[in-house]
Design a protein around this motif. Structure first.
Motif, mmCIF file in Angstrom:
data_model
loop_
_atom_site.group_PDB
_atom_site.id
_atom_site.type_symbol
_atom_site.label_atom_id
_atom_site.label_comp_id
_atom_site.label_asym_id
_atom_site.label_seq_id
_atom_site.Cartn_x
_atom_site.Cartn_y
_atom_site.Cartn_z
ATOM 1 N N ALA A 1 -6.602 -1.356 11.338
ATOM 2 C CA ALA A 1 -6.523 -0.335 12.353
ATOM 3 C C ALA A 1 -7.035 -0.877 13.668
ATOM 4 C CB ALA A 1 -7.354 0.874 11.926
ATOM 5 N N GLY A 2 -6.264 -0.705 14.689
ATOM 6 C CA GLY A 2 -6.704 -1.110 16.012
ATOM 7 C C GLY A 2 -6.674 -2.613 16.219
ATOM 8 N N VAL B 1 -12.934 5.706 3.983
ATOM 9 C CA VAL B 1 -11.582 5.194 3.877
ATOM 10 C C VAL B 1 -11.085 4.892 5.272
ATOM 11 C CG1 VAL B 1 -9.278 5.674 3.052
ATOM 12 C CG2 VAL B 1 -11.244 6.688 1.924
ATOM 13 N N THR B 2 -10.757 3.666 5.509
ATOM 14 C CA THR B 2 -10.147 3.359 6.806
ATOM 15 C C THR B 2 -8.869 2.592 6.572
ATOM 16 O OG1 THR B 2 -11.552 1.435 6.868
ATOM 17 C CG2 THR B 2 -12.223 3.290 8.218
ATOM 18 N N LEU B 3 -8.011 2.662 7.535
ATOM 19 C CA LEU B 3 -6.770 1.920 7.403
ATOM 20 C C LEU B 3 -7.024 0.496 7.819
ATOM 21 C CD1 LEU B 3 -4.434 4.593 8.888
ATOM 22 C CD2 LEU B 3 -4.558 3.843 6.527
ATOM 23 N N ALA B 4 -6.729 -0.374 6.916
ATOM 24 C CA ALA B 4 -6.962 -1.785 7.214
ATOM 25 C C ALA B 4 -6.152 -2.179 8.428
ATOM 26 C CB ALA B 4 -6.563 -2.637 6.020
ATOM 27 N N ILE C 1 -4.462 -4.245 1.907
ATOM 28 C CA ILE C 1 -4.651 -2.837 1.634
ATOM 29 C C ILE C 1 -5.978 -2.716 0.919
ATOM 30 C CG2 ILE C 1 -3.802 -0.905 0.292
ATOM 31 C CD1 ILE C 1 -0.993 -2.324 0.673
ATOM 32 N N SER C 2 -6.959 -2.248 1.649
ATOM 33 C CA SER C 2 -8.263 -2.255 1.012
ATOM 34 C C SER C 2 -9.064 -1.038 1.419
ATOM 35 C CB SER C 2 -9.028 -3.513 1.406
ATOM 36 O OG SER C 2 -9.256 -3.474 2.791
ATOM 37 N N LEU C 3 -10.019 -0.732 0.618
ATOM 38 C CA LEU C 3 -10.977 0.301 0.951
ATOM 39 C C LEU C 3 -12.220 -0.400 1.459
ATOM 40 C CD1 LEU C 3 -10.629 2.628 -2.116
ATOM 41 C CD2 LEU C 3 -10.148 3.240 0.242
#
Ligand code: HEM
Lengths: 541, 371
Positions: free
Chosen positions: B54-55, B49-52, B64-66
């Motif tokens: 991110a960075g 799971v990461t935050l879309a 919003i995705s996995l």
């Protein structure tokens, strides 16, 4: 589940540093109090986990020491001979140091004063630690600080910020709380005075803080109950049970136990012992009320008294009958010479409890025949096999009066039939064998209670190892840079398993984002949601 | 069947040798895996799971995705994950064949293989493998500590295979005092807890490698905090079970030895093990204890565990003690050289590892992947 708190005790503002539970010294400083006082110092010492570790290690090292010094067998103090023997051995081992070691309790280390003192200190330390931590922890659980400064969040290990979300404060709150609830958090919220900012606090597994108290209390109870129980039980280490003779073990017991049978089961090879089996009968007022065949792993338990099989011994009955069919009276002889002890009707009992030079069990019986008396010295050869129907494997030397140099008989018993001695053919000696058993009889009350506390302790430790008190703080405010939008700042902290919490928090942030997205789509169209990265390092596993 | 006249086939000696060689091969593959891998992709492939975004800076997008993390996209040698998978496969193979060997032994003896020193040592090898596969490969999903745990397993298995004489590998009949269901319960608890502590020691070794070896291996391993937590997770498995060892032992002793607790050396050492890991947990609760301390503590704890399970017989011999736990003294007392032999094996393994690592150094000149 979620409840609004209107009044917040304290200042309502969390410290700027993350509230890591105070543990290094454990003690909470009461304002205005000085630590110079000796009592206070001792108190602080016993309240500290560091000291608990020191005690713990000291206990472990002492226990180790006890496994490098031969310990006195239990109850040896009551037997002067054995005690002297033990101390002589120790003297030859440790030389002049031995006296000191004995005095300092090193030969009975686990029951020595200083070892007990160590245990008492552990108990004391647990109690003090609990008393000391109880209030802060309850306060932490009951009345969390809702509001915080910006520095506080940046000090947390996990955080995320959502800016310019095109929703109003209350739908942002719904989104946030929904996500938290999904993550098993309970939430509390409070609005600032001007109503523009909303503070939300959430926590999870509060009770795990309390479980530590339960498990340590169980540990204390376990030690106390165990120590206390030693005064209530009793133990008879070797009680002889002769075949067919009921024995009452005393201690106000109203029943007797009889040795009915003893035998050994072998594995298929016929040599390796499989099981020692022993049938016991319990008699109340001469009436048989219970029979049970016990084995090593299954003792007899009757009226809370346990009968354990610990040893056995061959016994032989000798019967001397003259031509008139009259049974001769027998006397037993000990190493120090003959004593008068008339045996019962079952003939003279040979007990084989003195050890001869060859390490073979030996016993003596005397019979007065006419004007002289005969002494039979008998040695039991366990390794010589004899059938059930044959005479026992006993080597006999027979002496007349005090002529102990020249036996009139010197050899094994005949395989079958009775023994006749030269010159005394009018007397025939017959031999039957049996087994006496040696049981340990004990009453150990309250072990169930000890087990209960042990179980509670184990469960408690397990729970506290697998749960972690986790908290989140969030602030929802109107975003000044873009009217009509809000910003949401959320940070989290777990006391254990920080790496797992990191993943957990990521999932939470993602869920908040989803919820906010849904709320935003519902409220407006076309607005954007700005979502910078959580400031923490990305997961690096 | 038996070790005195081993034949090739579906029998205990053959399966044991298969397991032994698989451990060795697995160790080598895990080393190769570490040498060719960067730190980021040490996890077995998982849905991460990461935050879309991110960075990626302020994009204003709202995807919003996995994401499925793609280990291959990170720096590192492309066949590295395959090396890791082969390592795991070999450990599973070793686990299966050793498990089968133990089952065969159980059937042959008619009682669980829980009695002689050879049996206990083999159980421990099997137990460590099980805990490693379940906890690290399946639950935490990391291969980072594989090389080190398998190294420990290999040393222990070498001890069982090489240094316990053949005639002590025979099965023996149970003496009356051991004929109880508590044998299975009590010894199982001990195997589980001691295996978990051994696994923690493997993680501890990993931590020390990360801490002291700044080169490739250090870079290939996950963060210190992560390894430290792996270590804690293993201790958290072991601690409740060692508590159960004490309680089941006490219940059994109350039945068979007339007294729940009689300060027998073996009992005392189980208590010492318990206290040692209680100290470990308390030290961890404190703030400011550096992770490397925890790593050393996990190794000290494991030394205590080894002593509890093998050393007590020596105490009895050295100090002239009495112990009831020496039923299997004839079958449990290894030849006097055993400390030296463990040392020899240890040195052998370390040399092997060093040789392999330097070979890899030459073969794959350092292309550092992470600072
Ligand atoms: C020697 C016997 C003791 C044992 C076996 C024991 C065991 C444990 C265990 C298993 C934990 C949980 C560790 C964790 O949460 O990671 C724990 C936590 C703790 N123990 Fe002990 N303990 C003992 C004695 C003590 C004593 C004497 C004290 C008091 C000075 C103490 C104070 C604590 C504290 C403060 C915690 C931390 C709880 C928390 O995380 O909130 N323990 N103990």
């Amino acid at each position: 589940m979620s409840n609004r708190v209107t009044t917040v005790p304290n200042k309502g503002v969390a410290p700027s540093k993350p509230p890591v539970a105070q543990q290094s010294s454990g003690a909470v400083d009461a304002p205005g109090k000085q630590r110079s006082d000796f009592v206070e110092t001792v108190w602080a010492l016993f309240c500290s986990v560091r000291f608990a570790v020191v005690l713990n290690v000291a206990l472990a090292l002492s226990a180790m020491l006890g496994t490098t010094i031969p310990q006195m067998p239990a109850g040896i103090q009551n037997f002067d001979q054995e005690l002297k023997q033990f101390l002589d051995d120790a003297q030859s081992r440790y030389g002049d140091l031995s006296g000191f070691l004995y005095w300092a309790g090193f030969y009975d280390l686990y029951y020595s004063l200083w070892f007990r003192l160590l245990v008492v200190m552990v108990v004391f330390s647990i109690i003090m630690c609990t008393l000391n931590r109880w209030q802060p922890i309850m306060r932490q659980i009951r009345t969390p600080s809702l509001r915080f400064s910006d520095g506080f969040i940046s000090g947390l290990s996990e955080k995320a910020e959502f800016r310019s979300v095109p929703v109003d404060v209350s739908s942002a709150e719904r989104a946030l709380r929904g996500a938290l609830r999904k993550g098993r958090y309970r939430t509390v919220a409070q609005a600032s005075e001007d109503g523009k900012t909303l503070y939300v606090y959430a926590d999870r597994d509060r009770w795990s803080k309390l479980v530590t108290f339960v498990s340590h209390a169980a540990l204390v109870m376990l030690i106390l109950v165990w120590a206390g129980l030693a005064n209530f039980g009793w133990r008879e280490q070797s009680v002889y049970f002769y075949p067919g003779q009921p024995v009452n073990v005393g201690h106000d017991t109203t029943f007797s136990v009889r040795n009915d049978k003893f035998w050994i089961d072998y594995y298929a090879d016929g040599k390796t012992i499989k099981e020692y089996k022993h049938t016991l009968a319990v008699l109340e007022n001469g009436q048989e009320v219970l029979t049970k065949t016990i084995v090593v792993n299954d003792p007899l338990r009757y009226k809370d008294i346990n009968f354990f099989l610990v040893s056995y011994q061959p016994v032989v009955y000798v019967k001397a009958v003259d031509t008139g069919g009259k049974e001769l009276e027998a006397r037993k002889m000990t190493a120090s010479g003959p004593i008068t002890a008339t045996t019962g009707t079952a003939g003279a009992l040979v007990q084989f409890d003195q050890i001869s030079g060859d390490n073979l069990p030996q016993d003596y019986v005397q019979f007065p025949v006419g004007k002289s008396f005969l002494t039979l010295a008998m040695t039991y050869y366990q390794d010589v096999s004899r059938l059930e129907s044959e005479n026992p494997p006993v080597y006999v030397q027979a002496f007349v009066d005090k002529n102990f140099e020249t036996p009139i008989y010197d050899g094994f018993l005949p395989r079958t039939g009775s023994l006749k001695l030269p010159g005394f053919e009018q007397v025939s000696f017959s031999f039957t064998r049996d087994t006496a058993t040696i049981l340990e009889v004990a009453k150990d009350p309250g072990l169930g209670l000890v087990g209960f506390f042990f179980a509670i302790m184990t469960l408690g430790f397990t729970f506290s190892l697998y749960t972690s008190f986790a908290r989140c703080w969030a602030r929802i405010g109107v975003d000044e840079t873009r009217p009509g939008t809000v910003s949401l700042l959320v940070g989290g902290l777990a006391e254990k398993n920080k790496v797992s919490f990191e993943r957990d928090f990521e999932r939470l942030a993602l869920r908040i984002k989803e919820n906010l997205g849904a709320a935003a789509r519902e409220a407006t169209r076309g607005s954007t949601l700005d979502m910078p990265a959580p400031a923490a390092e990305p997961l690096e596993v | 069947m038996g070790f005195d006249a081993p034949t090739l086939g579906f029998n205990e000696p053959t399966l044991t040798v298969v397991a032994y060689l698989s451990y060795l091969a697995a160790f080598l593959f895990f080393c190769a895996y570490l040498m060719t891998r960067s730190g980021r992709a040490l996890l077995a492939p998982r849905r991460q799971v990461t935050l879309a975004g991110a960075g990626a800076g302020a994009g204003g997008s709202m995807d919003i995705s996995l994401e499925d993390s793609d280990g291959g996209s990170r720096p590192g040698v492309s066949y590295s994950p395959a090396l890791g998978r082969i390592g795991t496969g070999l450990v599973v193979l070793a686990w299966l064949s050793l498990g089968t060997a133990l089952v065969l032994r159980w059937v042959h003896a008619g009682h669980p293989p829980y009695v002689t020193l050879y049996e206990i040592a083999t159980d421990l090898v099997f137990g460590i493998t099980t805990i490693y596969l379940v906890l690290f490969e399946a639950v935490i999903r990391t291969r980072a500590v594989g090389a080190f745990v398998v190294l420990l397993i290999f040393c222990l298995h070498s001890y069982a295979v090489w240094f316990i004489p053949t005639d002590l590998k025979r099965t023996i009949e149970l003496v009356p005092a051991l004929r109880s269901n508590w044998l299975v319960i009590h010894v199982s608890m001990a195997i589980i807890s001691y295996s978990a502590f051994a696994t923690a020691a493997g993680a501890g070794l990993t931590f020390l490698a990360k801490h002291y070896m700044k080169g490739r291996i250090g870079a290939a391993l996950p963060s210190g905090a992560a390894i430290e937590e792996f270590m804690f997770r293993a201790v958290a498995v072991g601690f409740p079970f060692v508590t159960l060892v004490l309680i089941t032992g006490a219940i059994w002793a109350q039945e068979a030895w007339t007294k729940a607790w009689s300060w027998d050396p073996k009992e005392v050492w189980a208590l010492i093990t318990w206290l040692t890991y209680a100290a470990y947990l308390h030290v961890r609760v404190q703030r400011g204890v550096r992770n490397v301390t925890m790593a050393w503590l996990s190794l000290i704890g494991f030394a205590v565990v080894l002593f509890t399970f093998m050393g007590v017989n020596y105490l009895v011999e050295w100090f002239g003690l009495q112990s009831m736990h020496t039923y299997s003294i004839d079958n449990g007392k290894p030849p006097g050289l055993s400390v030296a032999s463990i040392g020899t094996i240890g040195i052998f393994v370390v040399l092997l590892a060093l040789a392999f690592i330097s070979w890899l150094r030459v073969k794959f000149p350092s292309k550092r992947v992470r600072k």
